[in-house]
Design a protein around this motif. Sequence first.
Motif, PDB file in Angstrom:
ATOM      1  N   GLN A  14       1.090  -1.178   0.333  1.00  0.00           N
ATOM      2  CA  GLN A  14      -0.013  -0.109  -0.228  1.00  0.00           C
ATOM      3  C   GLN A  14       1.266   0.955   0.276  1.00  0.00           C
ATOM      4  O   GLN A  14       1.686   1.065   0.843  1.00  0.00           O
ATOM      5  N   CYS A  16       0.881   5.886   0.688  1.00  0.00           N
ATOM      6  CA  CYS A  16       0.287   6.613   1.148  1.00  0.00           C
ATOM      7  C   CYS A  16      -0.655   8.218   0.492  1.00  0.00           C
ATOM      8  O   CYS A  16       0.603   8.140  -0.294  1.00  0.00           O
ATOM      9  N   ASP A  17      -1.525   8.944  -0.346  1.00  0.00           N
ATOM     10  CA  ASP A  17      -1.718   9.948  -0.643  1.00  0.00           C
ATOM     11  C   ASP A  17      -1.706  10.962   0.821  1.00  0.00           C
ATOM     12  O   ASP A  17      -1.848  12.253  -0.906  1.00  0.00           O
ATOM     13  N   THR A  19      -3.398  11.194   3.309  1.00  0.00           N
ATOM     14  CA  THR A  19      -4.623  10.534   4.104  1.00  0.00           C
ATOM     15  C   THR A  19      -4.770   9.659   3.884  1.00  0.00           C
ATOM     16  O   THR A  19      -6.453   8.776   4.723  1.00  0.00           O
ATOM     17  N   THR A  20      -4.726   8.781   2.981  1.00  0.00           N
ATOM     18  CA  THR A  20      -5.461   7.824   2.773  1.00  0.00           C
ATOM     19  C   THR A  20      -4.533   6.167   2.287  1.00  0.00           C
ATOM     20  O   THR A  20      -3.007   6.652   1.456  1.00  0.00           O
ATOM     21  N   TRP A  21      -4.858   5.208   2.697  1.00  0.00           N
ATOM     22  CA  TRP A  21      -3.950   4.277   1.997  1.00  0.00           C
ATOM     23  C   TRP A  21      -4.387   3.761   0.440  1.00  0.00           C
ATOM     24  O   TRP A  21      -5.898   3.071   1.657  1.00  0.00           O
ATOM     25  N   LEU A  22      -3.927   3.367  -0.546  1.00  0.00           N
ATOM     26  CA  LEU A  22      -4.140   3.138  -1.118  1.00  0.00           C
ATOM     27  C   LEU A  22      -3.641   1.217  -2.001  1.00  0.00           C
ATOM     28  O   LEU A  22      -2.379   1.805  -2.118  1.00  0.00           O
ATOM     29  N   ARG A  28      -5.233   6.195  -9.476  1.00  0.00           N
ATOM     30  CA  ARG A  28      -5.708   7.675  -9.443  1.00  0.00           C
ATOM     31  C   ARG A  28      -5.429   8.176 -10.542  1.00  0.00           C
ATOM     32  O   ARG A  28      -5.085   9.598 -10.030  1.00  0.00           O
ATOM     33  N   ASP A  60     -13.536  13.051  -1.742  1.00  0.00           N
ATOM     34  CA  ASP A  60     -13.531  12.949  -0.614  1.00  0.00           C
ATOM     35  C   ASP A  60     -12.559  12.221  -0.626  1.00  0.00           C
ATOM     36  O   ASP A  60     -12.058  11.350   0.687  1.00  0.00           O
ATOM     37  N   GLY A  61     -12.105  11.052  -2.079  1.00  0.00           N
ATOM     38  CA  GLY A  61     -10.635  10.602  -1.424  1.00  0.00           C
ATOM     39  C   GLY A  61     -11.259   9.691  -1.120  1.00  0.00           C
ATOM     40  O   GLY A  61     -10.359   8.054  -0.996  1.00  0.00           O
ATOM     41  N   GLY A  62     -12.360   8.874  -0.703  1.00  0.00           N
ATOM     42  CA  GLY A  62     -12.765   7.728  -0.954  1.00  0.00           C
ATOM     43  C   GLY A  62     -13.335   6.846  -1.877  1.00  0.00           C
ATOM     44  O   GLY A  62     -12.578   6.472  -2.741  1.00  0.00           O
ATOM     45  N   ASP A  63     -13.780   5.664  -1.669  1.00  0.00           N
ATOM     46  CA  ASP A  63     -15.139   4.788  -2.409  1.00  0.00           C
ATOM     47  C   ASP A  63     -15.001   5.623  -3.782  1.00  0.00           C
ATOM     48  O   ASP A  63     -16.013   7.173  -3.956  1.00  0.00           O
TER      49      ASP A  63
END
Length: 75
Positions: A14, A16-17, A19-22, A28, A60-63
């Motif tokens: 994974q 990190c961007d 804020t979020t671990w991808l 993206r 929102d960087g989520g789903d």
Amino acid sequence: AANGSVRYQGGYLQVCDGTTWLKLDTVRDGLAKGSAAASCADIKQSNPSASTGAFWVDPDGGDTANAVQVTCNMT
């Protein structure tokens, strides 16, 4: 975690961007709804040769289900 940090968790590499671990295989790039970027600036930063045009953005960087298609001015 800091932008660009990498970890191995849940059987996946994974990144990190900021804020979020991808999952590392999660791109993206904004070229499709499922790969919506957080902003036009993020698209330009990850792909400096990107041209002005339509991209998918998920602020929102989520789903990415709520991602919207926008026109990014890359100049």
